[in-house]
Motif scaffolding. Structure first.
Motif, mmCIF file in Angstrom:
data_model
loop_
_atom_site.group_PDB
_atom_site.id
_atom_site.type_symbol
_atom_site.label_atom_id
_atom_site.label_comp_id
_atom_site.label_asym_id
_atom_site.label_seq_id
_atom_site.Cartn_x
_atom_site.Cartn_y
_atom_site.Cartn_z
ATOM 1 N N THR A 591 0.859 -1.185 0.000
ATOM 2 C CA THR A 591 0.000 0.000 0.000
ATOM 3 C C THR A 591 0.891 1.230 0.000
ATOM 4 O O THR A 591 2.068 1.184 0.396
ATOM 5 C CB THR A 591 -0.930 0.010 1.212
ATOM 6 O OG1 THR A 591 -1.827 1.118 1.102
ATOM 7 C CG2 THR A 591 -0.150 0.136 2.511
ATOM 8 N N GLN A 592 0.327 2.355 -0.440
ATOM 9 C CA GLN A 592 1.092 3.610 -0.518
ATOM 10 C C GLN A 592 1.012 4.331 0.819
ATOM 11 O O GLN A 592 -0.056 4.594 1.346
ATOM 12 C CB GLN A 592 0.538 4.502 -1.622
ATOM 13 C CG GLN A 592 1.414 5.694 -1.919
ATOM 14 C CD GLN A 592 0.954 6.440 -3.163
ATOM 15 O OE1 GLN A 592 -0.126 6.171 -3.678
ATOM 16 N NE2 GLN A 592 1.755 7.360 -3.616
ATOM 17 N N GLY A 593 2.211 4.654 1.352
ATOM 18 C CA GLY A 593 2.269 5.279 2.659
ATOM 19 C C GLY A 593 2.067 6.781 2.568
ATOM 20 O O GLY A 593 1.756 7.356 1.518
ATOM 21 N N ARG A 597 5.644 6.395 -0.337
ATOM 22 C CA ARG A 597 6.436 5.185 -0.491
ATOM 23 C C ARG A 597 5.559 3.959 -0.336
ATOM 24 O O ARG A 597 4.597 3.966 0.413
ATOM 25 C CB ARG A 597 7.541 5.170 0.559
ATOM 26 C CG ARG A 597 8.628 6.235 0.292
ATOM 27 C CD ARG A 597 9.715 6.156 1.346
ATOM 28 N NE ARG A 597 9.164 6.362 2.689
ATOM 29 C CZ ARG A 597 9.889 6.292 3.800
ATOM 30 N NH1 ARG A 597 11.171 5.983 3.726
ATOM 31 N NH2 ARG A 597 9.320 6.482 4.974
ATOM 32 N N LEU A 598 5.945 2.887 -1.026
ATOM 33 C CA LEU A 598 5.193 1.626 -0.914
ATOM 34 C C LEU A 598 5.600 0.869 0.353
ATOM 35 O O LEU A 598 6.800 0.734 0.652
ATOM 36 C CB LEU A 598 5.436 0.750 -2.145
ATOM 37 C CG LEU A 598 4.904 1.272 -3.483
ATOM 38 C CD1 LEU A 598 5.299 0.339 -4.618
ATOM 39 C CD2 LEU A 598 3.385 1.425 -3.418
ATOM 40 N N GLU A 599 4.606 0.415 1.067
ATOM 41 C CA GLU A 599 4.850 -0.355 2.288
ATOM 42 C C GLU A 599 4.302 -1.772 2.120
ATOM 43 O O GLU A 599 3.201 -1.971 1.619
ATOM 44 C CB GLU A 599 4.170 0.330 3.478
ATOM 45 C CG GLU A 599 4.725 1.704 3.774
ATOM 46 C CD GLU A 599 4.022 2.353 4.954
ATOM 47 O OE1 GLU A 599 3.058 1.719 5.483
ATOM 48 O OE2 GLU A 599 4.421 3.446 5.375
#
Length: 659
Positions: A591-593, A597-599
């Motif tokens: 998911t997008q933080g 950033r992708l988490e």
């Protein structure tokens, strides 16, 4: 060549067929009768005897039933019937030192005249008792035997008419199979059949007073009983047997002797117990409470052939658990002079087992009854005993033992003798069979060898507890043992074996778990959870199962090198039972933080499962060594196991304790 071979085969087949026709074992004995005034003379026509190679000359012995309650052991008896009538006459011929079967018995009806009163002397009560048992032969498996039951009203009782009951007990429970099957009962004095339970309720008995009876001059084999409400002796005696026949008799006159005849067939199963000593018991219970009750035992040896010279070991199958150096073994050697003249000297040489302590030997009985030679005067009848290293020689000196074929000899019992003795072990023996054999010499004739009397120990059962700890040499992918590799087991084996033996084992042990990877799903797509968008990369599914493993050793061959070292090898079957489990799905997503950033995120879902049944099974071969008290007691073992259908090798150590 082929033609000659075919001719030879034809000749062999013809000879075999001829050999099958020659034996006449199925031809019944023919009875011939001649009547002179009131005297009836009997004789028989029998098949020819067949010599056994190396054995003495074969001969017949005879037992006649005259159909009126009387009998004879003579070859050609003379009989007087008290009443005119029709009688069923039987002859039982026993083929001694013959390789066939006795001639079958077939009753013959005769018409006999009335004769003047005559008193027959049977010598049935040499023991001095009121009841006696006798047979026409030692029984072979699957062969008929006649049991003569004699009972009397002893004159010293001074009772004019006596009534009571007699019981015959047979088929000892110590044998797995029955010894005898009752075919027929022939009685001539209106004896009425009754039940054993009626007899047990009728007269309770007190303790044995055998010693008092011996002091009064009575025999050792007759037990005198007296009525008492608190005794269970007869019930205890009856509990030793499977079968009983009981009759009520009436009006037995003072001094009168009566006889009953029971035809018994020895069962074919007794073939495996050849040389076993079996017992038939008889009980005599008068109605008069002041008259002694009597119990007598008849011991018979199951024989492989009819040979009057026999050696037997009483209670030859022993419980090894309770057998020590002080155990007394009771031996008996029977002999019979089958010659045409009397024997003055009889020597019995016995080769004994090396485990027996001959210094403990005691003579417990003999016939003829002789004093020891070291206390006899010159030319007195005596019995000499010479003990050697592994043998003993009994010598009857200066006796008169008539021969079976001797002119004027009608009492077969007078041609027979025996020596009985007891002996102990040198120490607790090994659990292996042991045997003795006798050679009998009449005067200066060639020795006659008896059967081998073999003593054996019952297998017995030895349970054992086993505690096992093992380590894997290489782990399987399917099963994770973790740190739990401990199990408890139970084994069953013969008690204290001294030869190769089989052992059975069973174990129960818990695994931590078995985990199985069920699969992976790629590119599942996007989803929204709690208003947050996720990109699903893949999902993985697993199944975890808790199991109990039951290990069974259905066959294991073991051998004890001595009392302290043993070896074994066998196969172990492991059955893994599922008890419970769960399915787990791990979802790997992104998911997008907050900062773009992708988490990576993992979502786990678990579902419990109710699992039952066998998950899998494996077969494992093993070999081991034990050190310690490997027959009875504690021992430490080291075992190597190698599975056949999975990649699994182990070394385990275990502690076992056999009881």
């Amino acid at each position: 060549m082929m033609r000659h071979l075919a001719t030879l085969i034809f000749i062999l087949i013809a000879c075999e067929a001829k050999s099958q026709v020659l034996p006449a074992d199925t031809i019944p004995a023919e009875i011939a009768v001649s009547i002179d005034s009131s005297k009836v003379r009997f004789n028989s026509k029998l098949r020819d005897l067949r010599q056994i190679s190396g054995a003495p000359t074969p001969f017949y012995t005879y037992f006649w039933e005259f159909g009126d309650g009387h009998f004879s052991f003579e070859k050609d008896p003379l009989h007087h019937y008290r009443d005119t009538g029709t009688y069923d006459v039987r002859v039982y011929a026993t083929n001694n030192y013959d390789d066939g079967k006795p001639p079958p018995t077939k009753p013959k009806k005769i018409k006999a005249p009335k004769a003047p009163p005559i008193q027959y002397a049977y010598n049935s009560f040499k023991s001095g008792g009121s009841i006696a048992l006798k047979t026409n032969r030692m029984p072979k498996p699957a062969e008929e035997m006649v049991l003569i039951v004699a009972y009397r009203n002893k004159p010293e009782w001074n009772i004019e008419n006596l009534s009571g009951r007699i019981a015959i007990l047979y088929n000892e429970k110590q044998f797995k199979q029955n010894n005898f099957v009752l075919n027929d009962t022939r009685k001539y004095y209106n004896e009425e059949k009754t039940e054993l339970k009626t007899l047990l309720a009728y007269t309770p008995l007190t303790k044995v007073i055998e010693e008092d009876w011996k002091q009064k001059g009575g025999p050792a084999n007759v037990t005198i009983l007296r009525p008492a409400e608190d005794s269970q002796l007869l019930k205890e005696k009856a509990d030793l047997f499977r079968n009983a026949e009981v009759w009520k008799f009436q009006n037995l006159k003072k001094g009168e002797e009566r006889f009953m005849f029971l035809s018994l067939n020895t069962t074919p199963e007794m073939l495996q117990d050849t040389n076993a000593v079996v017992t038939i018991s008889a009980v005599f219970i008068p109605d008069d409470p002041l008259v002694e009750h009597e119990l007598t035992d008849l011991q018979l040896q199951i024989v492989a052939s009819h040979d009057p010279n026999k050696m037997m070991l009483k209670n030859r199958r022993m419980n090894y658990r309770f057998t020590g150096k002080n155990r007394e073994l009771a031996y008996k050697v029977r002999f019979q002079n089958t010659g045409e003249g009397p024997a003055k000297k009889v020597a019995i040489g016995v080769r004994t087992a090396g485990i027996l302590d001959l210094s403990s030997l005691k003579i417990t009985g003999s016939q003829p009854n002789c004093i020891p030679c070291d206390s006899a005067y010159t030319n007195q009848s005596c019995l000499d005993t010479v003990i050697l290293k592994d043998s003993v020689v009994f010598v009857f000196k200066n006796i008169y033992l008539p021969g079976v074929k001797q002119k004027g000899v009608s009492d077969v019992d007078s041609t027979m003798g025996h020596i009985e003795y007891s002996v102990k072990f040198k120490k607790k023996p090994r659990k292996v069979p042991f045997d003795s054999q006798a050679a009998i010499v009449f005067d200066k004739n060639e020795p006659i060898y008896t059967n081998r009397s073999v003593g054996r120990f019952k297998p017995g059962l030895s349970p054992s507890l086993i505690a096992v700890y093992g380590s894997q040499l290489n782990k399987t992918q399917a099963i994770n043992l973790g740190n739990k590799n401990f199990s408890l087991g139970l084994s069953i084996a013969p008690f204290a074996p001294h030869r190769k033996y089989l052992q059975w084992e069973i174990y129960a042990s818990s695994y931590n778990e078995a985990e199985t990877f069920l699969g992976r799903q790629e590119g599942v797509g996007d989803t929204v959870i709690n208003r947050i968008g996720y990109k699903i990369n893949y999902r993985e599914r697993f199944q975890k199962t808790k199991m109990v493993s039951v290990d069974v050793v259905p066959a294991q061959l073991r051998y004890n090198l001595n009392s302290f070292v043993g070896f074994g090898a066998g196969a172990l079957v492991s059955l893994n039972f599922k008890t419970s489990g769960e399915r787990t799905q791990n979802t790997y997503a992104q998911t997008q933080g907050a900062q773009g950033r992708l988490e990576n995120t993992v979502f786990t879902a678990t579902v419990k499962e109710d699992l039952k049944g066998i998950d899998h099974w494996t077969t494992t071969l093993f070999a081991d060594v034990q050190i310690g008290r490997v027959r009875v007691g504690p021992a430490l073992g080291l075992r190597y196991l190698h599975s056949l259908n999975i990649s699994d090798r182990r070394i385990s150590t275990y502690l076992t304790w056999k009881f």
